[in-house]
Write a protein that holds these residues in place. Structure first.
Motif, short mmCIF file in Angstrom:
data_model
loop_
_atom_site.label_atom_id
_atom_site.label_comp_id
_atom_site.label_asym_id
_atom_site.label_seq_id
_atom_site.Cartn_x
_atom_site.Cartn_y
_atom_site.Cartn_z
N SER A 78 0.83 -1.20 0.00
CA SER A 78 0.00 0.00 0.00
C SER A 78 0.86 1.25 0.00
O SER A 78 2.08 1.19 0.22
CB SER A 78 -0.91 -0.01 1.23
OG SER A 78 -0.13 0.18 2.40
N GLN A 79 0.22 2.38 -0.22
CA GLN A 79 0.92 3.66 -0.26
C GLN A 79 1.74 3.89 1.01
O GLN A 79 2.90 4.27 0.93
CB GLN A 79 -0.11 4.79 -0.44
CG GLN A 79 0.49 6.18 -0.46
CD GLN A 79 1.20 6.52 -1.76
OE1 GLN A 79 0.93 5.93 -2.79
NE2 GLN A 79 2.10 7.47 -1.69
N ILE A 80 1.15 3.63 2.19
CA ILE A 80 1.91 3.90 3.42
C ILE A 80 3.07 2.92 3.58
O ILE A 80 4.11 3.29 4.13
CB ILE A 80 1.02 3.95 4.68
CG1 ILE A 80 0.36 2.61 4.98
CG2 ILE A 80 0.00 5.06 4.60
CD1 ILE A 80 -0.32 2.56 6.34
N GLU A 81 2.93 1.71 3.10
CA GLU A 81 4.04 0.76 3.15
C GLU A 81 5.17 1.21 2.23
O GLU A 81 6.35 1.13 2.59
CB GLU A 81 3.58 -0.65 2.78
CG GLU A 81 2.66 -1.29 3.80
CD GLU A 81 3.27 -1.39 5.19
OE1 GLU A 81 4.44 -1.76 5.31
OE2 GLU A 81 2.55 -1.10 6.16
N GLN A 82 4.81 1.70 1.05
CA GLN A 82 5.83 2.22 0.13
C GLN A 82 6.53 3.44 0.72
O GLN A 82 7.75 3.57 0.61
CB GLN A 82 5.20 2.58 -1.22
CG GLN A 82 4.73 1.38 -2.01
CD GLN A 82 4.02 1.81 -3.29
OE1 GLN A 82 4.51 2.67 -4.01
NE2 GLN A 82 2.89 1.21 -3.57
N GLU A 83 5.77 4.31 1.36
CA GLU A 83 6.36 5.49 2.00
C GLU A 83 7.34 5.08 3.09
O GLU A 83 8.44 5.65 3.20
CB GLU A 83 5.27 6.38 2.57
CG GLU A 83 4.43 7.07 1.53
CD GLU A 83 3.23 7.80 2.12
OE1 GLU A 83 3.14 7.96 3.37
OE2 GLU A 83 2.37 8.23 1.33
#
Length: 190
Positions: free
Chosen positions: A108-113
């Motif tokens: 997810s976006q937060i994991e990528q961040e």
């Protein structure tokens, strides 16, 4: 990942390095956690992780905790702790005391961040550039990260070397200045 989210994660990692006065590699993730009053706990001490998890961050009251799988290799453990620090420093919402669990296969976006934060915290591009590091083997050894993480970082560095866009940000210049003595002493000879 959108460039804005990438830039925010990268800049947060640089600010973390600056705020914690990190001046050499490998980045001391435990010192960063300690400086920030974040308690880092081995999963073998409390058995809280699910079988497919590398780590989690928890908020209990006003206290942050990072639990990591201490059966993994050192490089992987360091990346997991840095990743969980990323969730905390990037302000990712913690729900029901659980941080973003790191087994999400969709990334997810937060994991990528959090991944961007971790990789830039452990292997800042301007420092790798200053040292003249290019191969996954070099990056893995100096940064004490897994070969897999070092390979991904080396691929990104290859693009950055082609663009030759280092030290364009005031934050990046400050990180580079903080590492200057380390770079001077450890630069790879051509």
């Amino acid at each position: 990942m959108y460039y804005g989210a990438y830039r925010n994660s990268r800049n947060a990692s640089w600010q973390c390095l600056i705020d914690n006065k990190i001046k050499e590699l490998p980045t001391d993730v435990i010192a960063i956690a300690n400086n920030s009053n974040i308690r880092v706990i081995k999963n073998s001490n409390i058995n809280r992780l699910e079988p497919n998890e590398s780590g989690i961050c928890l908020l209990v009251g006003s206290d942050y905790f990072i639990i990591y799988d201490d059966t993994q290799n050192r490089g992987r453990r360091r990346f997991t702790i840095a990743h969980e620090l990323g969730h905390i420093f990037l302000g990712h919402l913690l729900i029901d005391l659980k941080g973003a669990r790191t087994f999400d296969t969709s990334r997810s976006q937060i994991e990528q961040e959090a991944d961007v934060f971790a990789s830039r915290l452990l292997a800042p591009a301007c420092v790798l550039w200053g040292l003249g590091l290019k191969t996954p083997e070099q990056i893995s050894k100096v940064c004490e990260i897994s070969y897999t993480a070092a390979k991904i970082r080396a691929e990104r560095m290859e693009l950055l070397y082609k663009r030759n866009k280092f030290l364009t940000s005031s934050l990046e210049r400050k990180v580079f200045d903080n590492f200057k003595d380390f770079i001077d002493k450890n630069k790879v000879k051509d």
